[in-house]
Structures are given as structure tokens and as C-alpha cells.
Design a protein around this motif. Structure first.
Motif, PDB file in Angstrom:
ATOM      1  N   HIS A   1      33.536  43.070  43.164  1.00 27.02           N
ATOM      2  CA  HIS A   1      32.111  42.772  43.196  1.00 27.02           C
ATOM      3  C   HIS A   1      31.421  43.707  44.172  1.00 27.02           C
ATOM      4  CE1 HIS A   1      32.094  40.297  46.978  1.00 27.02           C
ATOM      5  NE2 HIS A   1      33.366  40.302  46.699  1.00 27.02           N
TER       6      HIS A   1
ATOM      7  N   LEU B   1      38.600  48.315  36.458  1.00 26.23           N
ATOM      8  CA  LEU B   1      37.844  47.302  37.194  1.00 26.23           C
ATOM      9  C   LEU B   1      37.187  46.326  36.223  1.00 26.23           C
ATOM     10  CD1 LEU B   1      36.046  49.629  39.805  1.00 26.23           C
ATOM     11  CD2 LEU B   1      38.347  48.626  39.910  1.00 26.23           C
TER      12      LEU B   1
ATOM     13  N   VAL C   1      37.202  44.120  46.655  1.00 24.45           N
ATOM     14  CA  VAL C   1      38.246  43.785  45.699  1.00 24.45           C
ATOM     15  C   VAL C   1      38.648  42.319  45.834  1.00 24.45           C
ATOM     16  CG1 VAL C   1      40.589  44.313  44.957  1.00 24.45           C
ATOM     17  CG2 VAL C   1      39.094  46.149  45.759  1.00 24.45           C
TER      18      VAL C   1
ATOM     19  N   ILE D   1      43.817  52.272  37.594  1.00 17.44           N
ATOM     20  CA  ILE D   1      43.363  50.895  37.798  1.00 17.44           C
ATOM     21  C   ILE D   1      42.008  50.709  37.121  1.00 17.44           C
ATOM     22  CG2 ILE D   1      42.717  49.156  39.526  1.00 17.44           C
ATOM     23  CD1 ILE D   1      45.617  49.996  39.809  1.00 17.44           C
TER      24      ILE D   1
END
Lengths: 221, 221
Positions: free
Chosen positions: A132, A196, A157, A194
Motif C-alpha cells: 500500500h 505487486l 509491504v 515479484i
């Protein structure tokens, strides 16, 4: 696909004279950890839950489960010296392939919707973390000074950080490094990308008395 | 030394159909802004308080002050399009030299102790911001991806950001840039060194309903 959740409860203590670890604090009438386990069960009752707990807290936990009539099925794994060790121990309890969510035991307000979103994204993307926006201005410490950085380039995170099991296993074959502050960092160091996904503001980590107060209020809503 | 506090209340709204700006939300029986003004008065009753408020909210504010019997003396300045403009307008109400604290109007839980600490540090250091540790792992967005960064190198910035008046005036002679997200960034861009002091966790910025809930609980303690 098989789904697993490794819930890491790292808070130390419980020997004489130490404070009650955060994972056992009472939130709306029961220990924080029970809320966390229930959130995952609610998201998908078939998810195998693995609770990683320091060995010297396991008898206490068993007693708590009896006293609270807590029936959510889960496996236990032994906590390690570092979070890295703890997750690795939890990973050993995953006997099959599938998707693995690694979640902070002290984030009891994670929603079923967020958990499902992470599993779904991991199924296609491989490695996923919920993030966020950073709500305050940030400065970076450099030498004896510091400088303003553009907070819009940063994300805070959360967990559950969720992975395809082969990726997470491969990543945890690495030797421990001090920069491994979360699972995404471990997986990234092993060479994986990675992805999100959007987290939720309510998914707070209970680390201070303020956080517990806020969590109580959020549960009342 | 003379001390001034510029309290920036930037939340828009109050035209028909818009929500009540955060600065007017009721916290423990009175508007958030009144708590903020009182905190500075409590820290030092001789500090000159300058409230920067959008013009279309000033009549509403005057009415609130009457209704709540609010007696803390303060000057009003007009809010601008950006925070930079607002602070600059507030700065014009400072007629003398001294120390100037610039504070978010929606941080009502700032303590008298923290305010004094910032003024004291600014007297010797020139430019001071209160900071606290970042509690969650951070990632930095880069191109289409992102990467883990070491959160121990970062600090979350609070207010009051406090400056010797000549420094702040010089800094605000610059033209506005998009990177000016707080006063420290403005002062730093003018070539001054920023010193850090320790903030307090309670000094939260009220930007979501969750924040208001937490603030209510904190005030009850």
C-alpha cells in the motif's frame, strides 16, 4: 490447486519475567493468533495452515487452544532464530506442490478477500506481495545526513506474501543474508520477479499498544 | 526567542455536496484543528499561532469557534492551491525573526514535549524535522518492476518541521517544484542541512476514518 499458509509468530518471551509476546495478546476476547488463523480458514477452509511458533511457547499455545475451545485445524512448526529460519521450518511442513502464503501472525485483520487475491495472483504470476501507499514523507539516511526521497516511488509491504511452492523452496535453499527482511527479498535474491497487488489499510501489524487499540476498534466496526 | 507556528489545514471541500474536510472532523467533542492549536498553546502560550485555511472555509471556522467557545488566539492566512503556497501565505503573517514551526493541522496529537524539542533543536541546528522508524518493509518502484530496499535506512517524516525564520524565508523564495512534498524538502533544495529529531508514534496524521478511530482511543488514554 493446493494452498498452504505459513503463519509466522516470531515474538519472543514467555520465560519468567518477560512480557507476553504480541501474538498472544487478547484482541476482542481471544489471542491475536486465533484471529489470524480464522482469517485464512474463512478465505478457504481447504488451505493447510502451518503455525510457526518458538518451541518454548508451544505448550502455552496448546493450553490457550483448549481454554478458548479453538478448533481451527493447523500444523505446528518450530520457530527459528531469524524469520528466515522460521519460514524455512514452516516450509518443511509443506509436503506437496501448490501455492504458499507466508503471513505475519500479528496481522490478524487480513481479509478473506485479500488472501484470495494473493493466491489468485500467485497462481499466474509466481510471486506476489500486497503493498500500500506510504502515507508520510520519507527521508533516506545517508552517512551523517539524510535527504528527502519521493515517497510516491515507495510502497509499504504487507503480507500474505504468496508464492508458487517451487519458487519459494528454491529461494529458501539460499544461505541467510541480513537483507532478508521479508520473503519477497529472499525470493527476489534468488532471481525471481515479484509482482505487486493492492493491500488493504486495515491489515496492520500489531507491534505496539497503539496498534492493538486500533485493531480493537476495527474489529468493532 | 520569538516562536511562531504555521498550522496548515489543506483539506478541501465545504462546497455543496463535498465531504467535511478532515481538519473539521470531531475528535473527542471538538474539531481536530482545535486540538492542534491547543497543543501548541500548551507547549508555549507565547507562540504566535497562524492557521492557514482555504478562504471558503474561514467563515465556517469562525462559526465553529463561536459554537465551541474556542478562545485560543490565532491569526488566519489564506490557503493556496498547493501546500507550498499555503505555507508561503502563512509565512507572510510572521512579521519578526525567530523560530517557525510548520505543522500539519491534521496532526492533533502532537505533544507539548515534541513541540518544545523541535523549537530547541531548531535554535541551535537551524532546520529540524521529527522522524520515526518505518515499521513495514519497503519496496521501491522502478520502471515496471520494484525492488526491496533496506527500511532501516529510511525515516517517516512527521511535523512540526521547525526552522530559523531567515532559513525558511530564504527557502520559500524559490519557485515551486513538484518534489516539494514537505518543508524539509523545500529548505533542503535551498541548500540547507536538515537535522533529525526523534518524533513520537502518537503524532499521527488524520487522513482516513481509521486514523480518527485511533486518535479517539489515544485521547481516551
Amino acid at each position: 490447486m493446493n494452498t498452504y499458509a505459513i503463519l509466522v509468530a516470531g515474538g519472543k518471551g514467555l520465560r519468567m519475567g518477560t512480557d507476553l509476546p504480541k501474538q498472544f495478546l487478547t484482541l476482542a476476547g481471544k489471542p491475536v493468533l486465533m484471529h489470524t488463523l480464522e482469517a485464512f480458514q474463512k478465505a478457504d477452509a481447504s488451505t493447510v495452515l502451518i503455525l510457526v511458533l518458538p518451541m518454548n511457547q508451544q505448550a502455552f499455545w496448546a493450553d490457550l487452544c483448549v481454554r478458548h475451545g479453538f478448533k481451527v485445524p493447523h500444523r505446528l512448526a518450530d520457530g527459528g532464530v531469524t524469520r528466515f529460519d522460521s519460514v524455512r521450518n514452516g516450509l518443511e511442513k509443506v509436503e506437496d506442490n501448490g501455492l504458499i502464503a507466508v503471513h505475519d501472525g500479528v496481522r490478524p485483520l487480513v481479509s478473506a478477500e485479500l488472501i484470495r487475491r494473493c493466491f489468485q495472483a500467485a497462481a499466474s504470476e509466481g510471486a506476489v506481495v500486497p503493498v500500500h501507499e506510504v502515507s508520510e514523507s520519507l527521508r533516506k539516511v545517508e552517512g551523517k545526513g539524510s535527504r528527502a526521497v519521493d515517497r510516491s516511488l515507495y510502497r509499504a509491504v504487507q503480507t500474505p506474501q504468496t508464492f508458487q511452492s517451487d519458487i519459494l523452496r528454491k529461494a529458501y535453499e539460499q544461505d541467510y543474508r541480513g537483507t532478508f527482511t521479508d520473503d519477497a527479498a529472499v525470493v527476489e535474491a534468488a532471481g525471481y520477479h515479484i509482482s505487486l497487488v493492492e493491500g488493504i489499510p486495515e491489515n496492520i501489524k500489531i507491534t505496539t499498544p497503539l496498534d492493538l487499540l486500533l485493531a480493537e476498534q476495527l474489529l468493532k466496526r
